[in-house]
Design a protein around this motif. Structure first.
Motif, PDB file in Angstrom:
ATOM      1  N   UNK B  72       0.861  -1.213   0.000  1.00 22.73           N
ATOM      2  CA  UNK B  72       0.000   0.000   0.000  1.00 22.73           C
ATOM      3  C   UNK B  72       0.886   1.247   0.000  1.00 22.73           C
ATOM      4  N   UNK B  75       2.173   1.808  -3.339  1.00 25.41           N
ATOM      5  CA  UNK B  75       1.138   2.292  -4.301  1.00 25.41           C
ATOM      6  C   UNK B  75       1.033   3.805  -4.188  1.00 25.41           C
ATOM      7  N   UNK B  76       1.036   4.236  -2.945  1.00 27.94           N
ATOM      8  CA  UNK B  76       0.800   5.684  -2.764  1.00 27.94           C
ATOM      9  C   UNK B  76       2.044   6.483  -3.132  1.00 27.94           C
ATOM     10  N   UNK B  78       4.732   5.695  -5.055  1.00 32.13           N
ATOM     11  CA  UNK B  78       5.550   5.487  -6.280  1.00 32.13           C
ATOM     12  C   UNK B  78       5.244   6.580  -7.307  1.00 32.13           C
ATOM     13  N   UNK B  81       2.939   5.716 -12.352  1.00 29.87           N
ATOM     14  CA  UNK B  81       1.611   5.111 -12.171  1.00 29.87           C
ATOM     15  C   UNK B  81       1.597   3.616 -12.417  1.00 29.87           C
ATOM     16  N   UNK B  84       2.694   1.762  -9.482  1.00 30.29           N
ATOM     17  CA  UNK B  84       1.658   1.844  -8.427  1.00 30.29           C
ATOM     18  C   UNK B  84       0.597   0.770  -8.688  1.00 30.29           C
ATOM     19  N   UNK B  85       0.188   0.690  -9.934  1.00 28.11           N
ATOM     20  CA  UNK B  85      -0.860  -0.306 -10.246  1.00 28.11           C
ATOM     21  C   UNK B  85      -0.355  -1.704  -9.910  1.00 28.11           C
ATOM     22  N   UNK B  88      -0.406  -2.393  -6.432  1.00 25.85           N
ATOM     23  CA  UNK B  88      -1.799  -2.566  -5.971  1.00 25.85           C
ATOM     24  C   UNK B  88      -2.191  -4.044  -6.141  1.00 25.85           C
ATOM     25  N   UNK B  91      -0.916  -5.910  -3.427  1.00 23.31           N
ATOM     26  CA  UNK B  91      -1.717  -5.653  -2.230  1.00 23.31           C
ATOM     27  C   UNK B  91      -2.950  -6.561  -2.250  1.00 23.31           C
ATOM     28  N   UNK B  92      -3.591  -6.608  -3.420  1.00 27.69           N
ATOM     29  CA  UNK B  92      -4.834  -7.407  -3.497  1.00 27.69           C
ATOM     30  C   UNK B  92      -4.542  -8.849  -3.126  1.00 27.69           C
ATOM     31  N   UNK B 119     -10.510  -4.939 -12.506  1.00 26.36           N
ATOM     32  CA  UNK B 119     -10.345  -3.479 -12.269  1.00 26.36           C
ATOM     33  C   UNK B 119      -8.918  -3.045 -12.559  1.00 26.36           C
ATOM     34  N   UNK B 123      -7.291  -0.332 -15.131  1.00 25.47           N
ATOM     35  CA  UNK B 123      -6.412   0.803 -14.723  1.00 25.47           C
ATOM     36  C   UNK B 123      -5.180   0.843 -15.602  1.00 25.47           C
ATOM     37  N   UNK B 126      -5.914   2.109 -18.874  1.00 26.52           N
ATOM     38  CA  UNK B 126      -6.090   3.574 -18.983  1.00 26.52           C
ATOM     39  C   UNK B 126      -4.753   4.280 -18.812  1.00 26.52           C
ATOM     40  N   UNK B 127      -3.946   3.726 -17.890  1.00 25.65           N
ATOM     41  CA  UNK B 127      -2.636   4.378 -17.696  1.00 25.65           C
ATOM     42  C   UNK B 127      -1.873   4.371 -19.011  1.00 25.65           C
TER      43      UNK B 127
END
Lengths: 669, 260, 536, 103
Positions: B72, B75-76, B78, B81, B84-85, B88, B91-92, B119, B123, B126-127
């Motif tokens: 986490x 993610x915040x 880095x 992007x 970060x993904x 994440x 993390x999941x 999801x 992301x 889109x990134x």
């Protein structure tokens, strides 16, 4: 007793309505003016009103004559008519009359002179070609109103009613002075008259309040504290400085009304009004109100030595001060105005020296010859096309013979020429002054000389010398019409004969009685005593007649001096050469008007403007500031709204954090 | 209790340091050091929790928790992007592990499939789509109001932790025995402590729910019986989301011509 | 029977307002006629009710007492009841009479000048009428407060829509300024009600609240709270800045009613609430109040002297006149109280009339600047006749109503043990200044050479004659008559008033008036030497 | 057992919050919201499994399921918007979008 006869009481009850007749006539004229019909009859209504008032006044004058030997000073009669308003804790002010000798004399003077003036006005108010001037009805309505208010003043039975008459008379003078309201100077003069009177009334009102406060503890239940009878009965119980304060305040009112030293500035300007107005109001009736009030409050003034001292000195200074100014004027009516102020000052000196009956006697005689002089000046003005400046015309002897002869009688009376009424009354005042206060006597003697001098300076400048006419006079100015000559002749008769009412016939050596025959304090004085007047009796000691000769001599020398310098109405002003700068000072009336304006009027206006600015900026500013703070606070917070979503989230998060901390440590209540 | 707050403070500072700033990302070493320190602190906490009981799952749970927190943080913090993904996703996975420990199998697998699968893929998609310049875009390196942000976040955390772990009790809490439930008298001394006391005492709630507690079949019946309406609504919600996404997408095309 | 009358008095105008509102906008004249009819009826009833009132303080005329709002069950001893309790004793009757007199006149005066949105104009006027009657008839303190607040609304619109150039600012300022004050007063009333109930059911009955015994500190604080609301309304010296604005910007009818009636709310509030409810506070603060009143008198007078706008001059003169009214009230003497109530009525008549005349001049020339007007006496003799009467009345000339009230007020201030001769003297200076600015205005407007600005539209299209039309004379004539009647026979008004004032106000205040006030003589020594130089 | 899990959940949630508030890249902002969702899911499950009173129940997990649905919907829409914004303004910088601020 005083009113024994049954007819007397019926006449008395009729007399109650005396002041209402002129009011009725004024109202009638008012209705005529409003309805527009038979407008010509205005003068008839007012003349009728004045006539009825005069008749009733004469009846009362006779009624109030002292019964028996005339020495007993019986108390005045007060008649209650109706309640007016209450002053709390049982005290009440009502409409009531108070009749005594003094009232009788005043009634006679007011009603007779008023009648003469109204008749005279009928002629005066017509312009050259005989038809009525604009505002003719309005003039007569105001005259009627004035007569009513003057009668109320004279008949009033308590101080508040006196105050009522006082102010109403002031109002009428405001309306009448401002009759030619299109002339700005007339409007300004009217306003000035009313305001200066108001300053006097300010003192008068305070005097009434103070009087009530001091008299109240001594008043028995059932008596009204401000009625004359009650006040004079308890006058002795007041402490010395209480009475002095009350008398000074009341005198302040008298000064305003009778144009004495500090508050006289309105009288000369009041000449802007039509001449009959000056004759009636500024010579005979209104200006004498002050003298009447001080005389009426005899018992109060009697035990207020300081107040009497003030009255005497104000009178003395006023007399000589006015006389000097009168000597250096060219406007005929202004000379007479200053002369009135000087004569009134004489009366105040008499009052101050404890001789109220002589003061009233002089008031009585003065009313006749001064009214005559004003009416004469009016007819000259009428003939000269409203020009009254002595430099504009001279030698009117040949053109206005009747006016000239009547004016001569008036001037002689005013100058104190022996055997005329002015002589007798003025002499008694000199007599009183001699006994009480020598320096004042000297001043008055000098003033008598100056009075004779300026009166005849005016007379010669106007009627003697080569005939010169102002352009406005037209080809051949016509003399006064009969309707104007009749009242003037009657007044002239009064000017000559009125004096003898106050003279006692007493055969004796020339030293004791003037010209073997005459002595002062005749029937008139006993008549006036017959009331609540506290008067020190005058004994006819030997050698009292010497004073008559002295004052006669002073009068004649004054006339002669005037003849020598102004016999031929010279254009260049002889006095200017002889007195130089002093004369200029007198001519400019000691610059008093300008000083008053600078000292009082302008600073007050400046203060007003300052207050207005303070009101707009200061007080209003403060209020708006209070209104403005929330707006300013809002502006500060607005910065936080910068539109970015994140910063809103940040602030929310911070909020939650703070709340959480609070919850955690402060704990839920 | 003090230890916990200390942890939170250190964590806050660390994160603050870690957030991207104008200059280049913080030296990796400093970051690593901080992360390790935070992790050690956390482990110490978890271990000496007043748990008289040692369940076999404890060590794995600790590991997974640490992993999750580190992920986490990354993610915040880095700056790129994509990473970060990816963190994440890590993390999941850690989360799914924890859920498994709690016998919530269906949820764990659902989480992995939906989150990591659907999801996160979107992301990343889109990134990639919105990646314009090669290097670091200015808005990636520049954090906004980092100080206030961290402050807010960590204060919240401190308070939550405090709330959960036990209040800062002025007097010393008397315990029946080591790790036992708060003595009864302690509770009546401070009545407002009641809820936390219950929280602390795990012992009497150890009853195992029996096998297959979190299985799909059990969860499914539970969902469809007591939450039937909710299920339908969830369906509707998803439908609406789809329609919305399509609407935005279609307008986006027409909008494009205008903007282009 | 009177009860029905009183109901009609309060609710008929509201009904009329609704009726007029429903009229189509074009039917302005019909609205005018309805308003005038209702105004006339209300006037008749109002004066009738006043005629019937007696001096007995307890016998209320047309008393009705209904429970209006109850919060929580009073049976259990707690909770609040607000009653619709109305009734007229002499004090309220006099003011109701004044309002009844001014309402039809103010409606009639707008006949020519109000053309656009006339229906709304008359509707708002009717609402204002109802509210005004409600205020004076209310015997329940909260009902009083409701109406007291409610009067602001119609006036806000009257000024805001039909006012002069700066009407919005004036309306806002007027509303907010008064509202802020009255909110503080509301707090005071609530405190008082709670203290009066001390635990039991709270109700707002006027008599109950007037007879509460409070400690001195409480009373003086409570007095201050009540002071805020009422002083702004009066307006007392520092809080008066809304008045000139509101008056100059208001339409004629608005300023007539504002000056004639609404300013009296403040003084009525003092008389009905501050004095009886907090007597010790009132007596303690009396010298300060006297001082403020004197400031108001002199400050207002001097400012109105330098004004150029006639209406602003009359507005500032209201500040000065109401200073007298307060001076009389705080003299704590029977004469003073009667004088101040009489002053309220007289000021209503005189200043109302002055505003009417100024309005008539404005209708003709559309300017209020004194420098542009001049010598109108020649052009408008009838108008100048009326103007002179009303100027003399407001200057306080004997035989006019102004004199009686002014004399008694100053007389009481002088004799008062609480105020004393210095206040009386300073107040008397007020008479002097009053004469100055009034005559200055008359001189500028009526006398002097005729200079007439170009006539306004109404003058040209013949709706207005150069001099007063029959309608305008019909408006001014009753007021002029009243000026003289009240001047000669004020007993008509004061007879029923005195006993009620004594029972309701003086009885509460008198015990606290310190007996050993400075004796007349010592204070007199400080008197500004108005007399000639004192003899050595 | 409950405490550590809830602690972790809380930590995740606050980290997500910090990220949401401090980061300027729109996508990362949305990612942080997803992070917050993770925290919550963990919490829900934990409280479901170790309830404060009464037997462990499935409600926590049921709720978590719905949460997932919401997160999915939200992500879909959010990203669509982000793409749109990116297309419209050409940048992902949160500061660029200040339309809310009036003049």
């Amino acid at each position: 007793m005083l009113l024994a006869a049954e007819t007397a009481s019926s006449l008395m009850s009729l007399g109650l309505t005396l002041p209402l007749w002129p009011l009725l006539s004024a109202a009638l004229v008012g209705i005529m003016l409003a309805s527009g019909r038979f407008r010509g009859m205005a003068h008839v209504a007012v003349i009728a009103g004045a006539l009825v008032a005069a008749v009733l006044g004469a009846v009362w004058f006779v009624q109030l004559a002292p019964a028996g030997d005339g020495h007993g000073a019986t108390g005045g009669v007060s008649m209650d008519i109706a309640p007016w308003f209450s002053l709390g804790d049982g005290q009440m002010v009502g409409f009531n009359y108070y009749l005594d000798g003094l009232t009788g004399v005043m009634l006679l003077v007011v009603t007779s002179v008023a009648l003469m003036v109204v008749i005279y006005s009928v002629g005066y108010m017509k312009d050259h070609h005989g038809h009525r001037e604009r505002g003719y009805e309005r003039f007569f309505a105001f005259l009627g109103l004035f007569i009513f208010s003057m009668l109320m003043l004279v008949l009033a039975g308590n101080f508040v009613l006196l105050y009522l008459g006082w102010e109403l008379v002031g109002l009428c003078s405001y309306l009448l002075i401002g009759f030619y309201y299109r002339k700005p100077e007339a409007a300004a003069a009217a306003k000035k008259a009313f305001l200066v009177n108001r300053i006097g009334d300010f003192g008068f009102a305070l005097g009434i309040f103070a009087l009530y406060q001091y008299i109240l503890p001594h008043v028995q239940p059932g008596e009204n504290a401000l009625d004359y009878a009650v006040v004079f009965r308890h006058a002795a119980q007041l402490t010395a400085d209480q009475v002095n304060l009350v008398c000074l305040l009341l005198f302040c009112g008298a000064m305003g009304k009778s144009a004495q030293i500090p508050l006289y500035v309105w009288l000369p300007d009041a000449m802007e009004g039509p001449s009959p107005v000056s004759a009636l109001i500024h010579a005979a009736t209104m200006v004498t109100a002050g003298v009447y009030m001080v005389a009426r409050c005899g018992p109060l003034f009697a035990n207020a030595p300081d107040a009497l001292e003030v009255v005497t000195w104000v009178g003395a200074i006023g007399a000589i001060y006015a006389a000097t100014m009168a000597m250096a004027q060219y406007d005929m009516k202004r000379i007479l105005a200053y002369s009135t102020m000087s004569q009134l000052a004489y009366m105040f000196v008499a009052l101050g020296c404890g001789a109220p009956d002589s003061a009233v006697f002089h008031l009585y005689t003065h009313a006749f010859f001064k009214a005559l002089l004003f009416l004469g000046a009016g007819s000259v003005m009428h003939a000269m096309g409203n020009v009254i400046d002595l430099r504009e015309f001279s030698g009117l002897r040949s053109v206005l013979p009747t006016t000239q002869r009547l004016m001569l009688i008036g001037c002689l009376a005013l100058a104190g020429f022996p055997l005329l009424s002015g002589f007798w009354s003025k002499d008694e005042i000199l007599h009183a002054a001699l006994e009480h206060n020598f320096p004042v006597f000297v001043i008055l003697l000098l003033t008598s000389f100056m009075t004779a001098y300026y009166t005849f300076r005016m007379y010669f400048l106007c009627f003697h010398g080569p005939l010169r006419l102002p352009a406005a006079a037209g080809a051949h100015p016509h003399d006064a019409p009969p309707v104007m000559v009749l009242p003037m002749t009657l007044l002239a008769a009064g000017a000559v004969l009125a004096g003898y009412l106050g003279v006692a016939i007493h055969w004796g050596s020339p030293l004791d009685s003037f010209l073997f025959v005459f002595q002062g304090h005749g029937w008139f004085h006993h008549y006036v005593h017959n009331g609540s007047m506290v008067v020190t009796p005058v004994e006819h000691g030997s050698g009292s007649a010497v004073l008559y000769y002295v004052s006669a001599a002073v009068g004649i020398v004054g006339i002669w001096m005037a003849w020598r310098r102004y016999g031929t109405a010279p254009q260049d002003e002889p006095d200017r050469k002889s007195f130089g700068p002093l004369w200029l000072l007198w001519h400019a009336r000691y610059y008093v008007d300008e000083i008053f304006d600078a000292v009082f009027v302008q600073p007050l206006r400046a203060l007003g403007r300052l207050f207005f600015a303070v009101d707009r900026a200061g007080v209003d500013g403060a209020v708006n500031a209070i209104g403005g703070t929330p707006r300013a606070l809002g502006a500060v917070l607005r910065v936080a709204q910068n539109g970015m979503l994140q910063s809103y989230a940040l602030t929310t998060a911070l909020g939650i954090a703070v709340l959480a901390l609070l919850w955690r440590f402060v704990g839920t209540p | 209790m003090l230890l916990l707050t200390l942890l939170v403070v250190v964590g806050g500072i660390g994160l603050y340091m870690a957030l991207p700033r104008g200059r280049t990302a913080p030296a990796r070493g400093v970051l690593a050091l901080l992360a390790v320190a935070a992790a050690a602190m956390l482990v110490a906490i978890l271990i000496n929790l007043p748990s008289g009981i040692v369940t076999p799952a404890r060590p794995t749970m600790v590991a997974l928790s640490v992993l999750a927190l580190l992920a986490a943080v990354r993610v915040v913090t880095h700056s790129r992007p994509v990473y970060s993904a990816l963190y994440f996703v890590l993390l999941v996975l850690a989360n799914a592990g924890l859920l498994l420990l709690m016998q919530a199998e269906f949820l764990a697998t659902g989480l992995v499939i939906i989150y990591a699968g659907a999801i996160l893929v979107t992301y990343i998609f889109v990134i990639m789509l919105a990646q314009q310049t090669s290097g670091k875009a200015p808005y990636d390196t520049e954090a906004r109001e980092p100080l206030l942000g961290c402050l807010a976040g960590f204060v919240l955390l401190a308070v939550l932790a405090g709330g959960i772990y036990g209040t800062a009790v002025p007097g010393e809490l008397k315990r029946a025995g080591p790790g036992g439930p708060l003595a009864a008298e302690a509770i009546d001394v401070r009545p407002d402590l009641a809820p936390n006391a219950a929280l602390l005492s795990d012992v009497n709630r150890l009853s195992e729910p029996g096998p297959g507690h979190g299985t799909t079949e059990r969860l499914g019946t539970h969902l469809l019986t007591s939450y039937f309406l909710a299920m339908e609504l969830a369906g509707v919600l998803l439908l609406a989301a789809m329609v919305g996404a399509i609407a935005i997408a279609r307008r986006q095309l027409s909008g494009m011509e205008g903007a282009a | 029977m009177e009860a029905i009358g009183l109901h009609i008095l309060i609710f008929a105008p509201f009904a009329a307002a609704l009726a007029i509102w429903s009229l189509p906008a074009s039917r302005g004249d019909l609205a005018y006629r309805i308003a005038l009819a209702v105004g006339g009826m209300v006037c008749a009833i109002g004066l009738g009710l006043w005629w019937v009132t007696t001096g007995d303080a307890d016998a209320l005329i047309g008393e009705t007492r209904l429970t209006w709002v109850t919060i929580a069950d009073t049976a259990a001893g707690a909770g609040v009841t607000i009653r619709y309790h109305v009734g007229l004793d002499a004090i309220s009757a006099v003011l109701v009479g004044l309002t009844a007199l001014l309402v039809p006149l103010s409606i009639a005066c707008g006949a020519v000048s109000i053309r656009e949105r006339a229906t709304e104009y008359y509707a708002w006027l009717m609402v204002l009428t109802g509210a005004m009657f409600g205020v004076f008839a209310a015997r329940d303190v909260l009902l009083f407060y409701v109406f007291f607040e409610f009067t602001l609304v119609p006036l806000y619109f009257l000024i805001g829509i039909w006012g002069g150039p700066e009407r919005r600012y004036a309306a806002n300022k007027f509303f907010l300024f008064t509202f802020v004050g009255s909110v503080i007063t509301f707090a005071g009333i609530l405190y008082l009600a709670i203290r009066a109930a001390d635990g039991g059911a709270i109700d707002f009955d006027l008599l109950r609240l007037s007879s509460v015994s409070l400690s001195t500190a409480e009373q003086s604080l409570l007095f201050l709270a009540l002071f805020c609301g009422f002083a702004i309304k009066v307006p007392l010296f520092p809080l008066h800045t809304w008045l000139p604005l509101a008056h100059t910007e208001a339409p004629t009818a608005g300023s007539v009613l504002l000056a004639g009636v609404l300013l009296k709310l403040g003084t009525y509030g003092f008389l009905r609430f501050s004095l009886p409810m907090t007597p010790e506070g009132a007596v303690a603060w009396a010298p300060l109040m006297g001082g403020l009143a004197i400031c108001g008198i002199i400050y207002g007078a001097l400012i109105s002297w330098v004004q150029r706008d006639v209406k602003k001059l009359v507005a500032y003169s209201s500040v000065s006149h109401l200073g007298f009214c307060m001076l009389g009230m705080f003299s704590m003497m029977s004469a003073g109280l009667t004088g101040s109530v009489l002053y309220m009525v007289n000021h209503g008549i005189n200043t109302g009339a002055l505003f009417l005349v100024v309005g008539m001049i404005y209708d003709r020339y559309h300017t209020r600047d004194m420098d542009k007007l001049g010598g109108l006496a020649r052009q408008m003799p009838v108008m100048s006749f009326f103007l002179i009467i009303f100027v003399l009345a407001s200057v306080g000339l004997p035989l006019t109503n102004g004199f009686i009230s002014e004399f008694t007020v100053l007389f009481a201030a002088y004799q008062s043990k609480v105020l004393g001769p210095a206040f009386g003297a300073m107040g008397a200076v007020g008479i002097l200044l009053g004469a100055i600015y009034m005559l200055y205005m008359t001189g500028k407007v009526l006398f002097g050479p005729l200079n007439e600005p170009h006539g306004g539209p109404d003058l040209h299209n013949g709706r207005l004659k150069p001099d007063l039309t029959r309608r305008e004379i019909a408006i001014l004539a009753p007021l002029a008559a009243l000026v003289l009647i009240l001047g000669v026979a004020p007993k008509v008004l004061t007879n029923p008033l005195e006993p009620v004032l004594e029972a309701r106000v003086l009885a509460r205040v008198a015990p606290h008036v310190a007996p050993a006030a400075p004796s007349g003589r010592r204070m007199a020594a400080l008197l500004p030497g108005a007399a000639a130089p004192e003899a050595p | 057992m409950l405490i550590p899990l809830v602690l972790v959940g809380a930590a995740l949630f606050s980290l997500g919050l910090i990220g949401f508030v401090t980061r300027r890249n729109l996508i990362i902002i949305f990612l942080c919201t997803e992070l917050m969702f993770q925290g919550i899911v963990l919490n829900l499950a934990a409280f479901g499994r170790y309830p404060l009173s009464g037997p462990p129940s499935l409600d926590g997990q049921a709720f978590a399921i719905f949460l997932l649905a919401i997160a999915a919907a939200e992500a879909a829409l959010g990203l669509a918007l982000v793409v749109l914004l990116y297309r419209y303004r050409g940048t992902l910088d949160a500061n660029a979008y200040k339309v809310l601020k009036d003049s």
